[in-house]
Write a protein that holds these residues in place. Structure first.
Motif, PDB file in Angstrom:
ATOM      1  N   ASP A   1       0.839  -1.204   0.000  1.00 44.85           N
ATOM      2  CA  ASP A   1       0.000   0.000   0.000  1.00 44.85           C
ATOM      3  C   ASP A   1       0.872   1.251   0.000  1.00 44.85           C
ATOM      4  N   ALA A   2       1.901   1.262   0.842  1.00 42.36           N
ATOM      5  CA  ALA A   2       2.800   2.413   0.904  1.00 42.36           C
ATOM      6  C   ALA A   2       3.593   2.558  -0.391  1.00 42.36           C
ATOM      7  N   LEU A   3       4.032   1.436  -0.937  1.00 46.41           N
ATOM      8  CA  LEU A   3       4.802   1.489  -2.181  1.00 46.41           C
ATOM      9  C   LEU A   3       3.954   1.985  -3.348  1.00 46.41           C
ATOM     10  N   ALA A   4       2.653   1.715  -3.317  1.00 46.06           N
ATOM     11  CA  ALA A   4       1.763   2.111  -4.408  1.00 46.06           C
ATOM     12  C   ALA A   4       1.284   3.544  -4.289  1.00 46.06           C
ATOM     13  N   ALA A   5       1.489   4.165  -3.138  1.00 46.98           N
ATOM     14  CA  ALA A   5       0.950   5.510  -2.902  1.00 46.98           C
ATOM     15  C   ALA A   5       1.451   6.492  -3.956  1.00 46.98           C
ATOM     16  N   GLY A   6       0.500   7.222  -4.551  1.00 49.83           N
ATOM     17  CA  GLY A   6       0.843   8.228  -5.549  1.00 49.83           C
ATOM     18  C   GLY A   6       1.077   7.702  -6.936  1.00 49.83           C
ATOM     19  N   LYS A   7       1.004   6.394  -7.120  1.00 52.86           N
ATOM     20  CA  LYS A   7       1.240   5.796  -8.437  1.00 52.86           C
ATOM     21  C   LYS A   7      -0.095   5.444  -9.085  1.00 52.86           C
ATOM     22  N   THR A   8      -0.183   5.618 -10.401  1.00 55.30           N
ATOM     23  CA  THR A   8      -1.422   5.275 -11.110  1.00 55.30           C
ATOM     24  C   THR A   8      -1.585   3.773 -11.257  1.00 55.30           C
ATOM     25  N   PHE A   9      -0.475   3.027 -11.177  1.00 50.53           N
ATOM     26  CA  PHE A   9      -0.525   1.565 -11.251  1.00 50.53           C
ATOM     27  C   PHE A   9       0.616   1.012 -10.427  1.00 50.53           C
ATOM     28  N   PHE A  10       0.321  -0.057  -9.690  1.00 44.43           N
ATOM     29  CA  PHE A  10       1.367  -0.748  -8.946  1.00 44.43           C
ATOM     30  C   PHE A  10       0.915  -2.177  -8.716  1.00 44.43           C
ATOM     31  N   ASP A  11       1.748  -3.129  -9.110  1.00 44.53           N
ATOM     32  CA  ASP A  11       1.433  -4.536  -8.907  1.00 44.53           C
ATOM     33  C   ASP A  11       2.666  -5.237  -8.362  1.00 44.53           C
ATOM     34  N   LEU A  12       2.564  -5.693  -7.116  1.00 43.65           N
ATOM     35  CA  LEU A  12       3.650  -6.442  -6.505  1.00 43.65           C
ATOM     36  C   LEU A  12       3.692  -7.835  -7.113  1.00 43.65           C
ATOM     37  N   ALA A  13       4.839  -8.232  -7.645  1.00 41.24           N
ATOM     38  CA  ALA A  13       4.948  -9.518  -8.330  1.00 41.24           C
ATOM     39  C   ALA A  13       5.467 -10.596  -7.391  1.00 41.24           C
ATOM     40  N   GLU A  14       6.698 -10.460  -6.909  1.00 45.42           N
ATOM     41  CA  GLU A  14       7.294 -11.476  -6.041  1.00 45.42           C
ATOM     42  C   GLU A  14       7.976 -10.814  -4.851  1.00 45.42           C
ATOM     43  N   ALA A  15       8.067 -11.569  -3.767  1.00 47.80           N
ATOM     44  CA  ALA A  15       8.827 -11.156  -2.591  1.00 47.80           C
ATOM     45  C   ALA A  15       9.483 -12.416  -2.040  1.00 47.80           C
ATOM     46  N   GLN A  16      10.762 -12.594  -2.346  1.00 45.87           N
ATOM     47  CA  GLN A  16      11.482 -13.815  -1.988  1.00 45.87           C
ATOM     48  C   GLN A  16      12.551 -13.503  -0.949  1.00 45.87           C
ATOM     49  N   HIS A  17      12.408 -14.087   0.254  1.00 51.01           N
ATOM     50  CA  HIS A  17      13.429 -13.871   1.284  1.00 51.01           C
ATOM     51  C   HIS A  17      14.642 -14.744   0.998  1.00 51.01           C
ATOM     52  N   SER A  18      15.788 -14.265   1.450  1.00 51.43           N
ATOM     53  CA  SER A  18      17.044 -14.992   1.226  1.00 51.43           C
ATOM     54  C   SER A  18      17.105 -16.205   2.155  1.00 51.43           C
ATOM     55  N   PRO A  19      17.903 -17.196   1.808  1.00 49.27           N
ATOM     56  CA  PRO A  19      18.019 -18.394   2.661  1.00 49.27           C
ATOM     57  C   PRO A  19      18.449 -18.079   4.096  1.00 49.27           C
ATOM     58  N   ASP A  20      19.228 -16.991   4.301  1.00 44.67           N
ATOM     59  CA  ASP A  20      19.632 -16.644   5.669  1.00 44.67           C
ATOM     60  C   ASP A  20      18.641 -15.704   6.340  1.00 44.67           C
ATOM     61  N   HIS A  21      17.537 -15.379   5.656  1.00 46.41           N
ATOM     62  CA  HIS A  21      16.424 -14.599   6.207  1.00 46.41           C
ATOM     63  C   HIS A  21      16.797 -13.137   6.504  1.00 46.41           C
ATOM     64  N   ARG A  22      17.901 -12.661   5.955  1.00 47.52           N
ATOM     65  CA  ARG A  22      18.316 -11.271   6.212  1.00 47.52           C
ATOM     66  C   ARG A  22      17.816 -10.295   5.153  1.00 47.52           C
ATOM     67  N   LEU A  23      17.490 -10.792   3.965  1.00 49.09           N
ATOM     68  CA  LEU A  23      17.197  -9.923   2.832  1.00 49.09           C
ATOM     69  C   LEU A  23      15.903 -10.347   2.159  1.00 49.09           C
ATOM     70  N   LEU A  24      15.321  -9.410   1.427  1.00 53.44           N
ATOM     71  CA  LEU A  24      14.115  -9.690   0.647  1.00 53.44           C
ATOM     72  C   LEU A  24      14.304  -9.120  -0.746  1.00 53.44           C
ATOM     73  N   ALA A  25      14.260  -9.984  -1.747  1.00 55.62           N
ATOM     74  CA  ALA A  25      14.257  -9.534  -3.137  1.00 55.62           C
ATOM     75  C   ALA A  25      12.808  -9.420  -3.568  1.00 55.62           C
ATOM     76  N   TRP A  26      12.394  -8.217  -3.949  1.00 53.30           N
ATOM     77  CA  TRP A  26      10.995  -8.029  -4.330  1.00 53.30           C
ATOM     78  C   TRP A  26      10.918  -7.323  -5.677  1.00 53.30           C
ATOM     79  N   SER A  27       9.842  -7.622  -6.402  1.00 60.41           N
ATOM     80  CA  SER A  27       9.693  -7.063  -7.750  1.00 60.41           C
ATOM     81  C   SER A  27       8.297  -6.509  -7.930  1.00 60.41           C
ATOM     82  N   ALA A  28       8.203  -5.499  -8.777  1.00 61.55           N
ATOM     83  CA  ALA A  28       6.915  -4.849  -9.015  1.00 61.55           C
ATOM     84  C   ALA A  28       6.861  -4.292 -10.431  1.00 61.55           C
ATOM     85  N   ASP A  29       5.632  -4.196 -10.923  1.00 64.67           N
ATOM     86  CA  ASP A  29       5.320  -3.596 -12.222  1.00 64.67           C
ATOM     87  C   ASP A  29       4.598  -2.286 -11.940  1.00 64.67           C
TER      88      ASP A  29
END
Length: 698
Positions: free
Chosen positions: A128-156
């Protein structure tokens, strides 16, 4: 009330000759020369095209203006069936359980985790915060790293399916500099959490190359580890359940090839499993020292399972595990440490089969309703005896179970809540079978109120798709109740082109046999009328994308059967699209439809059914078409041209309206409540055109 006048697209005929046949296209100018730029930035659409699409939107709004109150009521009803603060079932992985939830009033998901044994929630990503002010926002993936320290996330952020991957530090909540652009959004982490793999799109929007990104480096320097040079093949990325390998899956619509990436060895090159052979499709899972391969080799049309040594997976080393059984379609398989789970389908209904690897004993999980949907979620873990599956039917909201594969104990862990109330006993779901012109039986899944009189007076919405081997599940969809509670019969025609009755059901609805999909759908509509579920001209046909092609075809072939047509992002300009190999999906689509550039027979076959080319001087049903300006799959100009030609040639009927979402792509609005506005537009059109009750029945 005076009916508003529709806009008229100027005719600018251009004629070309293909295989000795002249093809004149008066509306080809609606295809912007800079369409690639428009996918990235919709504001770059040329002014004359934008003005025409806006005029079409104004006309569609005017047509639906009298139903404004109805649309608002429909949105309120559909929203009232959504638990606004809903959450997915947490999925454990090591010390944490990960899940997605929504806040009250939120359009987009929150990606969260909490300690596995309970404790305080952490919001990892607030879409919701990431989409604020944007005419379009679609969260695609959110993959945490095996050590649980990082999150790789993608959006259109345009609807054009151009995904940007960003990396978030979960300790600070900050995203690292150096986003990775022009990707499919898919991410697979290396085992050491120091790098990840992703798929990059080429200049024609095709997923064609796999790269490895090392954390802390400039994405411009990412190393390419795989490139597919054949424009007809697409590249996808996933991971085995064991976590040991990444999978590069390369395919068109009839052939596939898989490569393994050793996730524990950053220097490893992708390793081929089995070289591509035309017509051979296979998929791979990892199990100890073996691979488990689902394959259609050696005449296994509906697929079989074989094992092969991980060190030597060539076909000569295969050992049969689950034989081919004609008519039982093997859909998916997952290997856990001690169990192998497969999802299969027979006569349009799915079931799960669990196999104990130590004993080879098998048992099935199935349900008694005549038509239902079933899916399973493997989760993150490999060494677990528990698998989760979700069951629903057209009357029964989704029920998620934790299933102990060893004890066979089943625990209900979540039942979808319908806040406004839903009593399944008030409704009936059943499976009917229509007889097609060639004698085949076409399954039809039906939903209606139990108190509905089946006397041929009820309106009916008949949904169909019929392409790519995609089967339409007979599962629960709460939005449908807004039609059913107004006296509609809701039906799904499981026509050829899908795989509801096995792979043969798909091949009997593609290329040379494509028109079977259309005649099956018409047969389903006539069967429903013959049994008193509805009547000719009380039917509303609904389909999207390739199902939108179906809508255009049945509008041409059986206009007297349907009162209205709902065509979402309809693939109706089939011939011109298949003749244009610069478009993102054209070369990969040739195995599905045929290549009209090099194959004259394919050209004549497509010409004979392409909805845009076969618009006739006849009376047409009322038609509402929906498009997305930044759609890379069915480009906006296809429905725009189709609607223009319909108005030019039709001798009566209608109205014919087009609404283009100027800020979205193939999937329409990304926000969950924004999407309800689009559904309400379609349903209101169906209700008004059939003269159905605008209020729910008592």
């Amino acid at each position: 009330m005076t009916q508003p006048l529709p806009p008229r697209a100027p005719a600018r005929p251009v004629t070309r000759t293909v295989h000795g046949t002249d093809i004149t296209d008066a509306y080809g100018w609606l295809r912007a020369d800079n369409w690639r730029d428009v996918l990235r930035d919709p504001t770059l659409l040329p002014a004359d095209i934008r003005d025409h699409l806006r005029a079409e939107n104004a006309y569609a709004d005017a047509i639906l203006a009298p139903a404004g109150d109805l649309r608002r009521r429909l949105v309120a009803e559909m929203r009232g069936r959504i638990k606004e603060d809903d959450s997915s079932v947490p999925s454990p992985d090591g010390p944490y359980s990960y899940y997605v939830r929504f806040r009250e009033g939120g359009q987009h998901p929150l990606v969260c985790r909490r300690p596995r044994d309970g404790g305080e929630e952490t919001i990892l990503l607030d879409a919701d915060a990431l989409a604020a002010g944007k005419t379009f926002f679609d969260l695609a993936e959110a993959q945490h790293s095996p050590d649980h320290r990082l999150l790789a996330w993608s959006a259109d952020e345009t609807g054009g399916e151009l995904h940007t991957i960003r990396l978030r530090d979960l300790a600070t909540g900050a995203d690292a500099a150096g986003a990775v652009e022009w990707t499919t959004g898919e991410v697979v982490w290396a085992a050491d959490s120091r790098s990840f793999y992703y798929v990059r799109l080429d200049e024609n929007h095709r997923p064609s190359r796999v790269f490895r990104h090392i954390l802390g480096t400039d994405p411009a320097n990412d190393k390419e580890i795989y490139r597919e040079d054949d424009a007809g093949w697409f590249v996808h990325l996933s991971r085995t359940q064991s976590g040991a390998f990444g999978l590069i899956s390369v395919s068109d619509h009839e052939t596939s090839e898989v490569y393994l990436i050793d996730l524990a060895d950053p220097s490893a090159r992708p390793r081929l499993v089995v070289a591509r052979e035309t017509g051979h499709r296979y998929s791979v899972e990892h199990m100890g020292d073996d691979l488990v391969i689902s394959t259609n080799a050696d005449g296994a049309e509906d697929f079989k399972l074989v094992t092969a040594p991980l060190s030597a997976p060539e076909r000569e080393n295969w050992r049969e595990l689950v034989p081919h059984r004609p008519g039982i379609m093997l859909l998916k398989h997952t290997a856990f440490r001690d169990f192998l789970v497969r999802l299969e389908r027979e006569d349009a209904n799915p079931r799960l089969v669990v196999r104990a690897l130590a004993t080879d004993d098998e048992h099935a999980i199935a349900f008694d309703e005549p038509a239902y949907g079933l899916r399973y979620e493997p989760g993150y873990e490999y060494d677990t005896p528990v698998v989760r599956f979700t069951y629903s039917s057209m009357t029964t909201p989704a029920e998620t179970y934790a299933y102990d594969m060893a004890s066979r104990a089943r625990q209900l862990i979540k039942r979808r809540e319908v806040p406004s109330g839903h009593d399944p006993a008030r409704y009936v779901t059943k499976r009917l079978f229509a007889t097609a012109a060639d004698g085949e039986t076409v399954p039809i899944s039906v939903l209606h109120r139990r108190d509905l009189a089946l006397d041929g007076t009820a309106p009916c919405l008949l949904y169909g798709y019929g392409a790519y081997g995609i089967a339409i599940p007979a599962d629960f969809e709460s939005n449908r109740l807004s039609l059913v509670d107004r006296g509609f019969v809701y039906a799904i025609a499981h026509i050829r082109g899908g795989t509801e009755k096995g792979w043969r059901w798909y091949t009997d609805g593609k290329r040379e046999k494509k028109t079977n999909s259309f005649s099956d759908f018409i047969a389903a509509g006539r069967h429903l009328a013959a049994l008193g579920y509805t009547a000719p001209r009380r039917l509303v046909a609904h389909g999207g994308s390739a199902g939108g092609m179906l809508m255009g075809a049945v509008a041409n072939d059986a206009p007297d059967l349907f009162r209205a047509i709902l065509a979402e992002v309809p693939f109706v300009d089939v011939l011109n699209t298949m003749l244009d190999d610069s478009l993102p999906l054209t070369p990969p689509e040739w195995p599905e439809w045929g290549d009209p550039i090099r194959d004259e027979a394919a050209f004549r076959r497509i010409l004979a059914y392409s909805p845009y080319d076969q618009v006739k001087p006849q009376t047409y049903p009322a038609i509402l078409a929906v498009a997305g300006l930044s759609d890379p799959r069915v480009t906006y100009w296809e429905p725009a041209k189709w609607v223009a030609r319909l108005r030019e040639r039709m001798t009566g009927g209608g109205p014919v309206a087009l609404h283009t979402n100027m800020e979205a792509g193939h999937g329409g609005a990304a926000g969950r409540f924004e999407r309800l506005e689009e559904v309400a537009r379609l349903y209101a059109f169906a209700i008004v055109q059939t003269g159905a009750s605008e209020e729910p029945l008592a």
